[in-house]
Design a protein around this motif. Structure first.
Motif, PDB file in Angstrom:
ATOM      1  N   PRO A  69       0.647  -1.076  -0.055  1.00 28.15           N
ATOM      2  CA  PRO A  69       0.126   0.097   0.233  1.00 28.15           C
ATOM      3  C   PRO A  69       0.932   1.269  -0.175  1.00 28.15           C
ATOM      4  O   PRO A  69       1.940   1.306   0.378  1.00 28.15           O
ATOM      5  N   HIS A  70       0.223   2.182  -0.648  1.00 25.51           N
ATOM      6  CA  HIS A  70       1.005   3.648  -0.480  1.00 25.51           C
ATOM      7  C   HIS A  70       0.287   4.496   0.388  1.00 25.51           C
ATOM      8  O   HIS A  70       0.724   5.737   0.458  1.00 25.51           O
ATOM      9  N   TRP A  77       6.303   5.937   2.911  1.00 21.11           N
ATOM     10  CA  TRP A  77       6.706   7.103   3.632  1.00 21.11           C
ATOM     11  C   TRP A  77       7.948   6.868   4.572  1.00 21.11           C
ATOM     12  O   TRP A  77       8.615   7.780   5.208  1.00 21.11           O
ATOM     13  N   HIS A  78       8.564   5.498   4.817  1.00 25.27           N
ATOM     14  CA  HIS A  78       9.912   5.194   5.213  1.00 25.27           C
ATOM     15  C   HIS A  78      10.837   5.713   4.470  1.00 25.27           C
ATOM     16  O   HIS A  78      12.076   5.511   5.031  1.00 25.27           O
ATOM     17  N   ALA A 129      -1.046  14.167   8.532  1.00 26.02           N
ATOM     18  CA  ALA A 129      -0.104  15.415   8.806  1.00 26.02           C
ATOM     19  C   ALA A 129       1.061  14.646   9.797  1.00 26.02           C
ATOM     20  O   ALA A 129       2.213  14.918   9.258  1.00 26.02           O
ATOM     21  N   ARG A 130       0.907  13.802  10.597  1.00 24.93           N
ATOM     22  CA  ARG A 130       1.961  13.264  11.252  1.00 24.93           C
ATOM     23  C   ARG A 130       2.864  12.295  10.632  1.00 24.93           C
ATOM     24  O   ARG A 130       3.856  12.384  10.677  1.00 24.93           O
ATOM     25  N   ILE A 131       2.268  11.585   9.616  1.00 25.03           N
ATOM     26  CA  ILE A 131       3.203  10.862   8.551  1.00 25.03           C
ATOM     27  C   ILE A 131       3.837  11.606   7.686  1.00 25.03           C
ATOM     28  O   ILE A 131       5.216  11.489   7.199  1.00 25.03           O
ATOM     29  N   VAL A 132       3.243  12.547   7.271  1.00 20.91           N
ATOM     30  CA  VAL A 132       4.116  13.800   6.417  1.00 20.91           C
ATOM     31  C   VAL A 132       5.249  14.405   7.186  1.00 20.91           C
ATOM     32  O   VAL A 132       6.210  14.500   6.538  1.00 20.91           O
ATOM     33  N   ASP A 136       8.821  13.876   6.185  1.00 23.35           N
ATOM     34  CA  ASP A 136       9.905  15.113   6.164  1.00 23.35           C
ATOM     35  C   ASP A 136      11.090  15.199   6.706  1.00 23.35           C
ATOM     36  O   ASP A 136      12.343  15.468   6.473  1.00 23.35           O
ATOM     37  N   GLU A 137      11.102  14.445   7.988  1.00 21.38           N
ATOM     38  CA  GLU A 137      12.214  14.125   8.873  1.00 21.38           C
ATOM     39  C   GLU A 137      13.282  12.808   8.061  1.00 21.38           C
ATOM     40  O   GLU A 137      14.297  13.059   8.067  1.00 21.38           O
TER      41      GLU A 137
END
Length: 147
Positions: A69-70, A77-78, A129-132, A136-137
């Motif tokens: 899944p995306h 996101w990793h 938002a938390r995953i974004v 970003d980190e």
């Protein structure tokens, strides 16, 4: 040749955009364009709702891993933007190497650089938002290691 251009784009833009990455996920026009690309080229394997294949963590009957899944339940996101761009451009086998086999082909000869960025931007735009923030980190950390 396109792989070289994408790599140069990553190298040229990666550091200045490291805080947000390379993906235009806050640009409504780019996200809409990416949604169309996703529908036309990605949804058949990764699902219309980015849900991936059932049992995506286990190999399919062909012995290859199923399409992940995306959405936020997957591992997209990793990975830093540069790696995601490389995978979409060249395919998983080419990126991983070492005889690794995958159904994920490269789209570098089919999609433009902008289409690849847009489809990944669309995917990122769907994340909470938390995953974004976490992604970003990941991009910031990747930029530090690239120096």
């Amino acid at each position: 040749m396109r792989t070289v251009r994408v790599t140069l784009l990553i190298l040229a833009l990666g550091q200045p955009l490291a805080a947000e990455g390379l993906l235009p996920h806050t640009d409504p026009a780019r996200v809409a364009a990416g949604e169309n690309v996703y529908r036309d080229h990605c949804a058949a394997c990764h699902g219309t709702a980015l849900e991936g294949e059932a049992d995506w963590r286990t190999p399919g009957p062909d012995g290859l891993m199923r399409a992940p899944p995306h959405d936020e339940t997957g591992h997209t996101w990793h990975h830093a933007d540069a790696l995601l761009i490389d995978i979409v451009t060249r395919g998983t086998e080419a990126v991983v190497g070492g005889g690794y086999r995958s159904n994920m082909v490269g789209f570098g000869d089919l999609l433009t650089e902008q289409e690849i960025l847009d489809v990944l931007a669309y995917i990122k735009s769907t994340w909470p938002a938390r995953i974004v923030e976490i992604h970003d980190e990941v991009n910031r950390n990747a930029a530090l290691y690239a120096q």
